[in-house]
Scaffold this active site. Structure first.
Site, PDB file in Angstrom:
ATOM      1  N   ARG A  24       0.804  -1.226   0.000  1.00 35.40           N
ATOM      2  CA  ARG A  24       0.000   0.000   0.000  1.00 35.40           C
ATOM      3  C   ARG A  24       0.832   1.268   0.000  1.00 35.40           C
ATOM      4  O   ARG A  24       0.339   2.332  -0.381  1.00 35.40           O
ATOM      5  CB  ARG A  24      -1.006  -0.067   1.156  1.00 35.40           C
ATOM      6  CG  ARG A  24      -2.095  -1.098   0.875  1.00 35.40           C
ATOM      7  CD  ARG A  24      -2.913  -1.419   2.092  1.00 35.40           C
ATOM      8  NE  ARG A  24      -2.551  -2.695   2.695  1.00 35.40           N
ATOM      9  CZ  ARG A  24      -2.971  -3.108   3.879  1.00 35.40           C
ATOM     10  NH1 ARG A  24      -3.760  -2.343   4.599  1.00 35.40           N
ATOM     11  NH2 ARG A  24      -2.618  -4.285   4.342  1.00 35.40           N
ATOM     12  N   GLU A  66       1.041  -7.609  12.839  1.00 30.42           N
ATOM     13  CA  GLU A  66      -0.098  -7.791  13.746  1.00 30.42           C
ATOM     14  C   GLU A  66      -0.600  -9.231  13.633  1.00 30.42           C
ATOM     15  O   GLU A  66      -1.056  -9.814  14.588  1.00 30.42           O
ATOM     16  CB  GLU A  66      -1.207  -6.793  13.369  1.00 30.42           C
ATOM     17  CG  GLU A  66      -2.264  -6.588  14.432  1.00 30.42           C
ATOM     18  CD  GLU A  66      -3.294  -5.560  14.025  1.00 30.42           C
ATOM     19  OE1 GLU A  66      -3.275  -5.086  12.865  1.00 30.42           O
ATOM     20  OE2 GLU A  66      -4.147  -5.243  14.867  1.00 30.42           O
TER      21      GLU A  66
HETATM   22  O1  LIG Z   1       2.784  -1.857  11.864  1.00 37.91           O
HETATM   23  P1  LIG Z   1       2.738  -3.259  11.357  1.00 37.91           P
HETATM   24  O2  LIG Z   1       2.258  -4.245  12.377  1.00 37.91           O
HETATM   25  O3  LIG Z   1       4.057  -3.680  10.786  1.00 37.91           O
HETATM   26  O4  LIG Z   1       1.651  -3.335  10.194  1.00 37.91           O
HETATM   27  C1  LIG Z   1       1.533  -2.386   9.186  1.00 37.91           C
HETATM   28  C2  LIG Z   1       1.774  -3.004   7.830  1.00 37.91           C
HETATM   29  O5  LIG Z   1       0.798  -4.024   7.587  1.00 37.91           O
HETATM   30  C3  LIG Z   1       0.160  -3.762   6.336  1.00 37.91           C
HETATM   31  O6  LIG Z   1       0.788  -4.386   5.283  1.00 37.91           O
HETATM   32  P2  LIG Z   1       0.748  -5.963   5.087  1.00 37.91           P
HETATM   33  O7  LIG Z   1       1.971  -6.575   5.664  1.00 37.91           O
HETATM   34  O8  LIG Z   1      -0.568  -6.468   5.572  1.00 37.91           O
HETATM   35  O9  LIG Z   1       0.930  -6.150   3.533  1.00 37.91           O
HETATM   36  P3  LIG Z   1       0.074  -5.700   2.249  1.00 37.91           P
HETATM   37  O10 LIG Z   1       0.105  -4.187   2.206  1.00 37.91           O
HETATM   38  O11 LIG Z   1       0.862  -6.315   1.158  1.00 37.91           O
HETATM   39  O12 LIG Z   1      -1.299  -6.237   2.385  1.00 37.91           O
HETATM   40  C4  LIG Z   1       0.261  -2.266   6.192  1.00 37.91           C
HETATM   41  O13 LIG Z   1       0.104  -1.862   4.839  1.00 37.91           O
HETATM   42  C5  LIG Z   1       1.620  -1.961   6.733  1.00 37.91           C
HETATM   43  O14 LIG Z   1       2.646  -2.141   5.782  1.00 37.91           O
HETATM   44  N1  LIG Z   2      -5.586  -3.464  11.233  1.00 34.04           N
HETATM   45  C1  LIG Z   2      -5.079  -3.476   9.993  1.00 34.04           C
HETATM   46  N2  LIG Z   2      -5.801  -2.972   8.956  1.00 34.04           N
HETATM   47  C2  LIG Z   2      -5.286  -2.978   7.706  1.00 34.04           C
HETATM   48  N3  LIG Z   2      -4.093  -3.487   7.395  1.00 34.04           N
HETATM   49  C3  LIG Z   2      -3.358  -3.990   8.397  1.00 34.04           C
HETATM   50  N4  LIG Z   2      -2.130  -4.539   8.398  1.00 34.04           N
HETATM   51  C4  LIG Z   2      -1.846  -4.891   9.675  1.00 34.04           C
HETATM   52  N5  LIG Z   2      -2.849  -4.592  10.515  1.00 34.04           N
HETATM   53  C5  LIG Z   2      -3.809  -4.018   9.722  1.00 34.04           C
END
Ligand SMILES: O=P(O)(O)OC[C@H]1O[C@H](OP(=O)(O)OP(=O)(O)O)[C@H](O)[C@@H]1O
Ligand SMILES: Nc1ncnc2[nH]cnc12
Length: 174
Positions: free
Chosen positions: A65, A102
């Site tokens: 993202r 998370e």
């Molecule tokens: O603060 P944190 O616990 O590290 O979580 C935040 C991260 O999690 C999500 O990405 P995700 O790893 O879900 O990947 P994606 O964007 O590819 O779905 C979000 O876009 C952040 O990069």
């Molecule tokens: N709560 C949340 N919502 C969207 N993306 C996430 N990536 C990790 N935690 C998330």
């Protein structure tokens, strides 16, 4: 930085989905923000207004993202864009960092040489949950910039339901 009610409007465009992808997770879905061109523009504008005169030379976006919000910010402030990717996606020489999420664990990678020691970097992502991803990204960039002591000088978080876009400027310390 004046938000002029923009943060509140942006907040209202984010869909919150309980128990996705696992029970107990309150998922912040920014795809609904992207359906609203004004909210999308306001989101990037807030960061451009904040960082346009700060000497930022590189915007690093975290997959996936950060690839949505990072490039428009990079173009607007005249900085290069560097993708921080999930493992085994980048073809060149990479440095890697593992981190906790998370829900689960992951690893991110960055091309060696994409960021130089004299760069000033801005990391962009859509959300902070545990902060693991941001810390891992900051470590990667710190390593490439040869920063022994990494100091996060500015760390702004726009509170949008939980926390939306995160950004931090990393400066060379000492
Ligand atoms: O603060 P944190 O616990 O590290 O979580 C935040 C991260 O999690 C999500 O990405 P995700 O790893 O879900 O990947 P994606 O964007 O590819 O779905 C979000 O876009 C952040 O990069
Ligand atoms: N709560 C949340 N919502 C969207 N993306 C996430 N990536 C990790 N935690 C998330």
């Amino acid at each position: 930085m004046a938000s002029d009610g923009r943060v509140e409007r942006i907040t209202s465009t984010i869909r919150v989905i309980p128990d996705f992808p696992k029970p107990g997770i309150l998922f912040q879905d920014i795809t609904t923000l992207l359906l609203d061109p004004q909210a999308f523009r306001d989101t990037t504008d807030l960061f451009v207004e904040r960082y346009k005169d700060k000497g930022i030379t590189v915007v690093a976006g975290v997959e996936a993202r950060g690839f949505i919000f990072g490039p428009p910010i990079a173009l607007a402030i005249g900085a290069k864009f560097v993708p921080i990717r999930k493992p085994k996606k980048l073809p060149g020489e990479v440095i890697s960092e593992e981190y906790s999420l998370e829900y689960g664990t992951d690893k991110i990678e960055m091309h060696v040489g994409a960021v130089q020691p004299n760069d000033r970097a801005l990391i962009v992502d859509d959300l902070i949950a545990t902060g693991g991803t941001l810390c891992a990204a900051a470590k990667l960039i710190g390593e490439l910039m040869c920063i022994k002591f990494l100091e996060i000088m500015e760390y702004i978080i726009f509170c949008v339901r939980i926390l939306l876009i995160i950004a931090c400027s990393i400066f060379l310390a000492s």
